[in-house]
Motif scaffolding. Sequence first.
Motif, PDB file in Angstrom:
ATOM      1  N   TYR A  13       0.882  -1.181   0.000  1.00 11.65           N
ATOM      2  CA  TYR A  13       0.000   0.000   0.000  1.00 11.65           C
ATOM      3  C   TYR A  13       0.903   1.210   0.000  1.00 11.65           C
ATOM      4  O   TYR A  13       1.944   1.214   0.636  1.00 11.65           O
ATOM      5  CB  TYR A  13      -0.912   0.011   1.218  1.00 11.65           C
ATOM      6  CG  TYR A  13      -2.053  -0.950   1.071  1.00 11.65           C
ATOM      7  CD1 TYR A  13      -3.143  -0.633   0.295  1.00 11.65           C
ATOM      8  CD2 TYR A  13      -2.020  -2.189   1.693  1.00 11.65           C
ATOM      9  CE1 TYR A  13      -4.186  -1.526   0.138  1.00 11.65           C
ATOM     10  CE2 TYR A  13      -3.055  -3.098   1.548  1.00 11.65           C
ATOM     11  CZ  TYR A  13      -4.140  -2.746   0.769  1.00 11.65           C
ATOM     12  OH  TYR A  13      -5.162  -3.628   0.612  1.00 11.65           O
ATOM     13  N   ASN A  18       5.000   1.762   5.708  1.00 13.32           N
ATOM     14  CA  ASN A  18       5.234   0.349   5.435  1.00 13.32           C
ATOM     15  C   ASN A  18       5.880   0.123   4.069  1.00 13.32           C
ATOM     16  O   ASN A  18       5.582  -0.835   3.383  1.00 13.32           O
ATOM     17  CB  ASN A  18       3.934  -0.438   5.571  1.00 13.32           C
ATOM     18  CG  ASN A  18       2.810   0.211   4.798  1.00 13.32           C
ATOM     19  OD1 ASN A  18       3.061   0.808   3.753  1.00 13.32           O
ATOM     20  ND2 ASN A  18       1.607   0.103   5.293  1.00 13.32           N
ATOM     21  N   SER A  43      -6.426 -11.914  11.177  1.00  9.76           N
ATOM     22  CA  SER A  43      -6.807 -10.588  10.701  1.00  9.76           C
ATOM     23  C   SER A  43      -5.568  -9.781  10.305  1.00  9.76           C
ATOM     24  O   SER A  43      -4.561  -9.799  10.991  1.00  9.76           O
ATOM     25  CB  SER A  43      -7.563  -9.872  11.818  1.00  9.76           C
ATOM     26  OG  SER A  43      -8.013  -8.643  11.368  1.00  9.76           O
ATOM     27  N   GLY A  46      -3.497 -10.031   4.934  1.00  7.76           N
ATOM     28  CA  GLY A  46      -3.447  -9.697   3.516  1.00  7.76           C
ATOM     29  C   GLY A  46      -4.399 -10.479   2.636  1.00  7.76           C
ATOM     30  O   GLY A  46      -4.285 -10.435   1.421  1.00  7.76           O
ATOM     31  N   THR A  48      -7.735 -10.049   2.140  1.00  7.05           N
ATOM     32  CA  THR A  48      -8.581  -9.155   1.359  1.00  7.05           C
ATOM     33  C   THR A  48      -7.783  -8.504   0.238  1.00  7.05           C
ATOM     34  O   THR A  48      -8.274  -8.349  -0.878  1.00  7.05           O
ATOM     35  CB  THR A  48      -9.187  -8.087   2.281  1.00  7.05           C
ATOM     36  OG1 THR A  48     -10.002  -8.731   3.238  1.00  7.05           O
ATOM     37  CG2 THR A  48     -10.015  -7.100   1.500  1.00  7.05           C
ATOM     38  N   THR A  49      -6.549  -8.157   0.534  1.00 12.98           N
ATOM     39  CA  THR A  49      -5.718  -7.515  -0.477  1.00 12.98           C
ATOM     40  C   THR A  49      -5.558  -8.421  -1.695  1.00 12.98           C
ATOM     41  O   THR A  49      -5.688  -7.963  -2.837  1.00 12.98           O
ATOM     42  CB  THR A  49      -4.349  -7.179   0.132  1.00 12.98           C
ATOM     43  OG1 THR A  49      -4.553  -6.486   1.357  1.00 12.98           O
ATOM     44  CG2 THR A  49      -3.542  -6.317  -0.801  1.00 12.98           C
TER      45      THR A  49
ATOM     46  N   ARG B 420      -6.494   7.977  -2.215  1.00 16.27           N
ATOM     47  CA  ARG B 420      -5.618   8.413  -1.145  1.00 16.27           C
ATOM     48  C   ARG B 420      -4.313   8.943  -1.711  1.00 16.27           C
ATOM     49  O   ARG B 420      -3.276   8.830  -1.108  1.00 16.27           O
ATOM     50  CB  ARG B 420      -5.313   7.248  -0.207  1.00 16.27           C
ATOM     51  CG  ARG B 420      -6.510   6.784   0.569  1.00 16.27           C
ATOM     52  CD  ARG B 420      -6.090   5.735   1.560  1.00 16.27           C
ATOM     53  NE  ARG B 420      -7.241   5.097   2.141  1.00 16.27           N
ATOM     54  CZ  ARG B 420      -7.904   4.110   1.556  1.00 16.27           C
ATOM     55  NH1 ARG B 420      -7.496   3.646   0.412  1.00 16.27           N
ATOM     56  NH2 ARG B 420      -8.957   3.596   2.130  1.00 16.27           N
TER      57      ARG B 420
HETATM   58  N1  LIG Z   1      -5.792   0.993   2.097  1.00 17.72           N
HETATM   59  C1  LIG Z   1      -4.765   0.574   2.824  1.00 17.72           C
HETATM   60  N2  LIG Z   1      -3.683   1.375   3.017  1.00 17.72           N
HETATM   61  C2  LIG Z   1      -2.636   0.948   3.737  1.00 17.72           C
HETATM   62  N3  LIG Z   1      -2.590  -0.238   4.347  1.00 17.72           N
HETATM   63  C3  LIG Z   1      -3.629  -1.077   4.209  1.00 17.72           C
HETATM   64  C4  LIG Z   1      -4.772  -0.705   3.445  1.00 17.72           C
HETATM   65  N4  LIG Z   1      -5.660  -1.719   3.491  1.00 17.72           N
HETATM   66  C5  LIG Z   1      -5.084  -2.680   4.242  1.00 17.72           C
HETATM   67  N5  LIG Z   1      -3.862  -2.307   4.661  1.00 17.72           N
HETATM   68  C6  LIG Z   1      -2.935  -3.102   5.468  1.00 17.72           C
HETATM   69  O1  LIG Z   1      -2.609  -4.244   4.732  1.00 17.72           O
HETATM   70  C7  LIG Z   1      -2.574  -5.394   5.558  1.00 17.72           C
HETATM   71  C8  LIG Z   1      -3.457  -6.464   4.964  1.00 17.72           C
HETATM   72  O2  LIG Z   1      -4.794  -5.997   4.971  1.00 17.72           O
HETATM   73  P1  LIG Z   1      -6.008  -6.909   4.495  1.00 17.72           P
HETATM   74  O3  LIG Z   1      -7.207  -6.058   4.478  1.00 17.72           O
HETATM   75  O4  LIG Z   1      -5.654  -7.592   3.241  1.00 17.72           O
HETATM   76  O5  LIG Z   1      -6.106  -7.961   5.682  1.00 17.72           O
HETATM   77  P2  LIG Z   1      -7.096  -9.190   5.876  1.00 17.72           P
HETATM   78  O6  LIG Z   1      -6.262 -10.397   5.879  1.00 17.72           O
HETATM   79  O7  LIG Z   1      -8.207  -9.131   4.912  1.00 17.72           O
HETATM   80  O8  LIG Z   1      -7.633  -8.943   7.334  1.00 17.72           O
HETATM   81  P3  LIG Z   1      -9.127  -9.133   7.942  1.00 17.72           P
HETATM   82  O9  LIG Z   1      -9.282 -10.571   8.241  1.00 17.72           O
HETATM   83  O10 LIG Z   1      -9.087  -8.318   9.190  1.00 17.72           O
HETATM   84  O11 LIG Z   1     -10.078  -8.605   6.931  1.00 17.72           O
HETATM   85  C9  LIG Z   1      -3.004  -4.939   6.942  1.00 17.72           C
HETATM   86  O12 LIG Z   1      -1.860  -4.860   7.725  1.00 17.72           O
HETATM   87  C10 LIG Z   1      -3.587  -3.580   6.723  1.00 17.72           C
HETATM   88  O13 LIG Z   1      -3.272  -2.734   7.824  1.00 17.72           O
END
Ligand SMILES: Nc1ncnc2c1ncn2[C@@H]1O[C@H](COP(=O)(O)OP(=O)(O)OP(=O)(O)O)[C@@H](O)[C@H]1O
Lengths: 370, 589
Positions: A13, A18, A43, A46, A48-49, B420
């Motif tokens: 991101y 980071n 949680s 990553g 969702t990413t 952003r």
């Molecule tokens: N828009 C963003 N800008 C900067 N960092 C982000 C952004 N979205 C997510 N992150 C960071 O990227 C990492 C992965 O986020 P992600 O949403 O993929 O997690 P996740 O595995 O889906 O978690 P959850 O189970 O809580 O949904 C996290 O550390 C989060 O803080």
Amino acid sequence: MSAVTVRNLEHHYQSKKNRDRPQVDNVSFDVNSGEMFVLLGPSGCGKTTILRCIAGLIRPSSGEIAIDGKTVAGPTKFVPTYRRDIGLVFQDYAVWPHMTVFENVAFPLRHGSAKKLRRNEIRDQVMASLEMVKLEKYATRDATALSGGQQQRVALARALVREPAVLLLDEPLSNLDAALREQMRHELRQIQQRIRITTLFVTHDQSEALSMATRIGLMRDGVLEEVTTPRDLYQAPKSQHAASAAGAAVFYEGTVEAVEDDGMQRSARVGTPVGRLQARTLGPVQVGQTVTVAVRPEDIEVHPAPPTDRPNVLAAKITSVLFLGPSVDVRLEVAGHTMRSTRPAKGWTQVEDDSAYVELPVDRVHILPA
Amino acid sequence: MTTLTPVAPPTGEAHVRPAPRPGVGRRIGAFAQRQWLALLVTLILFYLIAGPVGMLVASSFQQTGLSLPFGPTARWTTQNYSDVFTSSKTWSVMGDTLAYALGALVLATVCSIGAAWLIERTNVPARRLLYVIVVTGIGIPGLVYGISWNLLLNTNNGVINQGFSAVGLPQFNIQSLPGMILVEGIRMTPLMFLLVSAAIRQMDGTMEDAAAASGARPLTTMRKVTIPLLLPAMAAAAIYQFVTAIEAVDVPLILGLPGHITVLSTQVYLEVHPAIGVADYGVSSTYGMLLLVLAAGPLLAYQRLISKSSRFATVTGKAYRPRRIQLRRWRWPAFLVMVCYGIVTFAAPLLVMIWASTQPYFSGFSWEGVHRFTLDAYRSVFDSPNFTNALWHTLVIGVLTALFTMLLSLLSSWVIVRSRSRTTALLDFLVFAPHLIPSVIVGLAIVLIYLVVPVGLYGTIWIVVLAMVTRQIALGTRITTPGIAQIHASLEEAGAASGAPPWVVWWKILLPLLRPVIANGTLMIFVAVAQNLTLALMLVAPGNSVLATEIYNFWDQGDVASSMAMSVILTAVTATAATLLRGGERDAL
Ligand SMILES: Nc1ncnc2c1ncn2[C@@H]1O[C@H](COP(=O)(O)OP(=O)(O)OP(=O)(O)O)[C@@H](O)[C@H]1O
Ligand SMILES: [Mg+2]
């Protein structure tokens, strides 16, 4: 053939803090046609990413993604979301409040299809999709006049109506209450089995992953650690993280004292703080090696009297008993260490301060690399 | 057939080409649309804002004596500044400006907090009615308000002053600094009331209950919890209104000029519209610079407050309402005070306006006057092609400005809310910057630009639309930014995931969901534009006069009846538009 191919996917991101640590770090996997692939991890790891990269809502920093054999993201290529052959269900449903249930589900056919469909074709497909999620009676309702579970079904019908190459689900059940979640789990699984749609499912809920997945991709801190089947993840975890990802487990560190190999199976004797334990091992171990031993609470048996002729029996004292309905959650003290066991409530009689004997069945004790 | 290589074995080497590192060059594709849009919006805003400010600064350093800035005889100089700063007039103008703006602000704050507290936090009867009474004043243009109060309280034949004399009380001279403060103060109250009552309403009642449960007495709770929580919102409202007070020429022209009280805005105006002699654009621009500096300080503070006050966000949607204070035997007296306030601040100006429009000549109120009742003024107004043109221009300028402003606001807000990137910080400032530029300066600078750069805009309605859009963009984005923020991004993403291209997502999802926001924003901007005398007066030429300028001209020439007849019509137009506004979105102001 694999429906989704992800190669060396990496995503940062754009934030100064980071820069050095990517949120998705060199992830590669395939989702096979017709399977239900689950990305499981705590949680923020990553999941969702990755899903949003596949959907085209994020452009990955590097790596390649292909859907149905067509590259949609690569070093020189990026196909926007609306040209990808996907269906997407969000955690918060994202049902459009200004449309009826029917209009919501018809949207992908009206505005997302390359070819123009006739009115009655649209109606038939929408109704078929609504029937699949058992909402055919609600077609003319305002989308906002539905319960959370019903809205989630609308979102599912909307994602399925185009018959996409892959269905992407981001924790679709986590906003529902426990009972409803259970029921939706079954329905989702049934639908997926019936129409054999390739599905990528993202969750942090271990029982959801174990119950729905054909295969599970285990994630941690942006890294895909391993891809296994639910059964292997539960019964033969390869790491401490994998063992705890598939449910509660107790871990002891120990040293290998002896190794036996009868040609069929390999087992080892491990000295641990609670006592000497016999365990099966999948990988190679050497005498003197430090390892971790893992046992699941539901595998630990508790006897009032010591059973004869069985390995891995240890003297214990019961410190607390919690009644959970179908089962009891028992805490015991073994050689000054706490151990936990889950037993069926039926026939359980012992109480606190009773002395007891725990048995750790040999094929349920897993040796993990420390 | 897949173009990708198979999964690399865990220990083996990946057969995939190393992907390039993230960089500028690869940011093409899906996000290009968003970034092009951000760039486009930024450029438009930059043009709208930097143009006037640049022109103002440049021409304040031009000796313009007999010509336009940058004209054949103009040259660079700092003469304007030394003239302005050595003139004793400047300091009295500054003093009067501050006294006028601060005085009006204090009056508006006291009235609006009192009213908001009664209506939102006590059990005063008929609260909805009282709310309407306080808010309705928004429909009366400042210009009309100023004239009406002149008719009520001038020392010659003011209706209320006649009443004072009849009962032996001393008269009050409205054409004085206290008079201007009084009129501007109660004119600002409705908007201030909306801002303050919105803040009070959004406060979560549990905050106060928690203090009470901790053993704090009601007064302590108020001092330690309620007031600190509301302070950012109140201060923000006050600063916003301060600029409103110093930027407009309407009340100062009508009430200040006869009493020889000049404030900065009228000074800027008078330098380019002198009673005798020729316009001096250089000196006018220099006064404009002073005004700009005076507005900039508070508004930068305002911007900081707004961003900081999100820390105090107590808005939770389902926030539970605080309990109302029981007034007991003060309930009805409080109600009566509010009704009297409504009569004095709303009904009286409205009635005197109607009365004066039906009199052949205005001489206060008398029973003989009733017999002189005539609609001649309306007849002659409606027969005059000037009026028809002005009414038409008012509507066209109002509608065009509202539409263009909303379009630009929607696009800017969408970029600000949804991406952003680094450009959005600049954009955030650019949409807010027009607040920094008082109307009279926008007017002056735009006149200068299109006098100096002859592209044929001068004297058309387009130049007015351009200036109005510049001035209203800040209001527009204040409405559209929260509007778009309320719409969760996943609703758009679901559209894209359903295969809909971006324009379909806008047309079928975003715009329908934003309909109430767009409707209210359009109406609010329309009302503000129709009421704006300041810009119209600066930019007016025979070809593009609007109702506000016609009203002022008739008033200036002494034709009270025609002026008031038009005022009744203009007020009817703006008040109708204002009543169409829906409750919730009015709070966006
Ligand atoms: N828009 C963003 N800008 C900067 N960092 C982000 C952004 N979205 C997510 N992150 C960071 O990227 C990492 C992965 O986020 P992600 O949403 O993929 O997690 P996740 O595995 O889906 O978690 P959850 O189970 O809580 O949904 C996290 O550390 C989060 O803080
Ligand atoms: Mg997530």
